[in-house]
Scaffold this motif. Structure first.
Motif, short mmCIF file in Angstrom:
data_model
loop_
_atom_site.label_atom_id
_atom_site.label_comp_id
_atom_site.label_asym_id
_atom_site.label_seq_id
_atom_site.Cartn_x
_atom_site.Cartn_y
_atom_site.Cartn_z
N GLU A 46 0.83 -1.21 0.00
CA GLU A 46 0.00 0.00 0.00
C GLU A 46 0.86 1.26 0.00
OE1 GLU A 46 -3.26 2.28 -0.35
OE2 GLU A 46 -3.21 0.10 -0.44
N SER A 47 2.02 1.19 0.64
CA SER A 47 2.88 2.37 0.69
C SER A 47 3.43 2.73 -0.69
CB SER A 47 4.04 2.16 1.67
OG SER A 47 4.87 1.10 1.23
N GLU A 48 3.47 1.75 -1.60
CA GLU A 48 3.98 1.98 -2.95
C GLU A 48 2.87 1.93 -3.99
OE1 GLU A 48 6.98 -0.94 -3.55
OE2 GLU A 48 8.26 -0.20 -1.93
N ALA A 49 1.64 1.82 -3.53
CA ALA A 49 0.53 1.69 -4.46
C ALA A 49 0.39 2.93 -5.34
CB ALA A 49 -0.76 1.44 -3.70
N ARG A 50 0.10 2.69 -6.60
CA ARG A 50 -0.08 3.78 -7.56
C ARG A 50 -1.57 4.00 -7.81
NH1 ARG A 50 4.82 6.30 -9.38
NH2 ARG A 50 6.48 4.93 -8.63
N ASP A 51 -1.88 5.17 -8.31
CA ASP A 51 -3.28 5.49 -8.57
C ASP A 51 -3.67 4.94 -9.94
OD1 ASP A 51 -5.77 6.56 -7.88
OD2 ASP A 51 -5.38 8.40 -9.00
N GLY A 52 -3.66 3.61 -10.04
CA GLY A 52 -3.97 2.95 -11.31
C GLY A 52 -4.51 1.56 -11.07
N ILE A 53 -5.23 1.07 -12.06
CA ILE A 53 -5.82 -0.27 -12.00
C ILE A 53 -5.63 -0.93 -13.36
CG2 ILE A 53 -8.14 0.57 -12.60
CD1 ILE A 53 -9.22 -1.54 -10.60
N ARG A 60 1.14 -10.42 -11.90
CA ARG A 60 2.15 -10.27 -10.85
C ARG A 60 3.05 -9.08 -11.13
NH1 ARG A 60 6.76 -14.85 -9.40
NH2 ARG A 60 8.11 -13.51 -8.16
N ALA A 61 3.49 -8.94 -12.37
CA ALA A 61 4.38 -7.83 -12.72
C ALA A 61 3.70 -6.49 -12.48
CB ALA A 61 4.80 -7.96 -14.18
N LEU A 62 2.44 -6.37 -12.87
CA LEU A 62 1.73 -5.11 -12.72
C LEU A 62 1.42 -4.82 -11.26
CD1 LEU A 62 -0.62 -5.45 -15.82
CD2 LEU A 62 1.38 -3.95 -15.56
N ARG A 63 1.13 -5.85 -10.51
CA ARG A 63 0.90 -5.67 -9.07
C ARG A 63 2.19 -5.22 -8.38
NH1 ARG A 63 1.04 -10.01 -5.79
NH2 ARG A 63 0.52 -11.36 -7.55
N GLU A 64 3.30 -5.79 -8.80
CA GLU A 64 4.59 -5.39 -8.23
C GLU A 64 4.96 -3.96 -8.59
OE1 GLU A 64 6.70 -9.81 -7.98
OE2 GLU A 64 7.12 -8.48 -9.68
N LEU A 65 4.43 -3.47 -9.70
CA LEU A 65 4.65 -2.07 -10.07
C LEU A 65 3.78 -1.11 -9.26
CD1 LEU A 65 4.95 -2.27 -13.97
CD2 LEU A 65 6.74 -1.61 -12.36
N GLY A 66 2.84 -1.66 -8.51
CA GLY A 66 2.01 -0.81 -7.66
C GLY A 66 0.58 -0.63 -8.12
N LEU A 67 0.16 -1.40 -9.13
CA LEU A 67 -1.21 -1.29 -9.63
C LEU A 67 -2.10 -2.34 -8.98
CD1 LEU A 67 -0.55 -0.88 -13.46
CD2 LEU A 67 -0.92 0.93 -11.78
N ASP A 68 -3.33 -1.97 -8.71
CA ASP A 68 -4.35 -2.97 -8.42
C ASP A 68 -4.62 -3.73 -9.71
OD1 ASP A 68 -4.66 -2.08 -5.78
OD2 ASP A 68 -6.21 -0.64 -6.34
N THR A 69 -4.93 -5.01 -9.62
CA THR A 69 -5.12 -5.80 -10.83
C THR A 69 -6.47 -6.51 -10.83
OG1 THR A 69 -4.08 -7.78 -9.91
CG2 THR A 69 -2.64 -6.20 -11.06
N ARG A 74 7.51 0.88 -16.47
CA ARG A 74 7.77 1.62 -15.23
C ARG A 74 7.67 3.13 -15.41
NH1 ARG A 74 10.26 -0.92 -11.14
NH2 ARG A 74 11.26 -2.37 -12.60
N GLU A 75 8.15 3.64 -16.52
CA GLU A 75 8.19 5.10 -16.71
C GLU A 75 6.80 5.70 -16.90
OE1 GLU A 75 9.51 6.68 -20.65
OE2 GLU A 75 10.08 4.58 -21.00
N TYR A 76 5.79 4.86 -17.15
CA TYR A 76 4.44 5.38 -17.39
C TYR A 76 3.53 5.26 -16.17
CZ TYR A 76 6.24 4.76 -22.10
OH TYR A 76 7.02 4.79 -23.22
N LEU A 77 4.08 4.83 -15.06
CA LEU A 77 3.26 4.62 -13.87
C LEU A 77 2.60 5.91 -13.41
CD1 LEU A 77 5.55 2.25 -11.77
CD2 LEU A 77 3.32 1.68 -12.75
N PRO A 78 1.35 5.81 -12.96
CA PRO A 78 0.69 6.99 -12.39
C PRO A 78 1.33 7.35 -11.05
CG PRO A 78 -0.68 5.03 -12.14
CD PRO A 78 0.48 4.63 -13.00
N ALA A 79 0.92 8.48 -10.51
CA ALA A 79 1.46 8.96 -9.24
C ALA A 79 1.14 7.99 -8.11
CB ALA A 79 0.89 10.33 -8.91
N PRO A 80 1.96 7.97 -7.07
CA PRO A 80 1.59 7.18 -5.89
C PRO A 80 0.20 7.56 -5.40
CG PRO A 80 3.85 7.96 -5.70
CD PRO A 80 3.26 8.62 -6.91
N ARG A 81 -0.53 6.58 -4.94
CA ARG A 81 -1.94 6.80 -4.60
C ARG A 81 -2.11 7.86 -3.52
NH1 ARG A 81 -4.65 1.45 -3.31
NH2 ARG A 81 -3.98 1.07 -5.44
#
Length: 231
Positions: A39-46, A70-79, A221-228
């Motif tokens: 949750e501390s690294e979660a991004r505002d994306g799904i 798994r890869a997308l969840r590790e990047l901080g996205l809800d899946t 990785r470079e396209y990740l949204p901001a931390p939630r």
């Protein structure tokens, strides 16, 4: 693979793994969701992920689908994964990509309700990549991942191409999809997706799943949204 199915449709994104039946266009759609790894690294994306061909054993439990998740969840996205109509506990019968597109749209609608304002990423493997691609623009996706897109097996020429970041991953020794047809198709596109060619790699990424995981994480990785918590 079996899992306990919730009796209700979550009104908010679950804080832990959950499977439930969503009301779809022709009946129930079996949906599985996972929160971002930390949750501390979660991004505002799904991210919503589409599985391979329903008539050839494709389900949301396919290994390529689950390693993508798994890869997308590790990047901080809800899946979110789901079974297309007629698979698992999803009602209906195969509809050649048309009905499956409506299944995807229904799942995306739920995802946007439970994560309002979050970036939407679409991903798919094989037939699932075709469904994700043909709907990315109309669903206003913020990013797209297509793994082994079945060029030559489905009608790609008339698809409205997305204007979001787009990653294509293709094994060079794919025995199901013609890899050269994929590469030639990409060369002719008016847009330029990021292409990752994986040598000595078959359609199902046997012995290369960890490499696929890395390709997805490095490529997106470079396209990740901001931390939630900052969004």
């Amino acid at each position: 693979m079996t899992s306990t199915i919730r009796a209700d449709v979550p009104a908010t994104f679950p804080a832990e793994s959950a499977t439930f039946l969503l009301h779809g266009p022709v009946g129930a759609l079996e949906v599985a969701c996972e929160p971002a790894d930390s949750e501390s690294e979660a991004r505002d994306g799904i991210a919503v992920i589409c599985h391979p061909h329903p008539l050839h054993g494709g389900t949301m439990h396919n290994k390529v689908v689950t390693i993508t998740e798994r890869a997308l969840r590790e990047l901080g996205l809800d899946t979110v994964r789901f079974n297309f109509r007629g698979i698992g506990n999803s009602a209906g019968t195969f509809d050649d990509g048309e009905g499956e597109s409506e299944d995807l749209a229904r799942v995306v609608d739920w995802a946007r309700r439970v994560r309002p304002g979050a970036d939407l990423w679409l991903a798919g493997f094989s037939f699932g990549s075709y469904v994700a691609l043909r709907n990315a623009q109309r669903l206003d996706a913020d990013a797209l991942i297509t793994i082994a897109p079945p060029v030559g097996r489905w009608q790609f020429e008339s698809i409205e191409l997305p204007d979001c970041p787009w990653l294509v991953v293709q094994g060079e020794e794919d025995e199901v999809v013609d890899a050269n047809a994929v590469f030639e198709w990409i060369e002719q596109l008016d847009v330029s997706p990021q292409l990752v060619r994986m040598p000595e790699t078959s359609h199902f990424f046997h012995r290369r799943l960890m490499d696929l995981r890395g390709a997805i994480k490095n490529g997106m990785r470079e396209y990740l949204p901001a931390p939630r918590h900052q969004a």
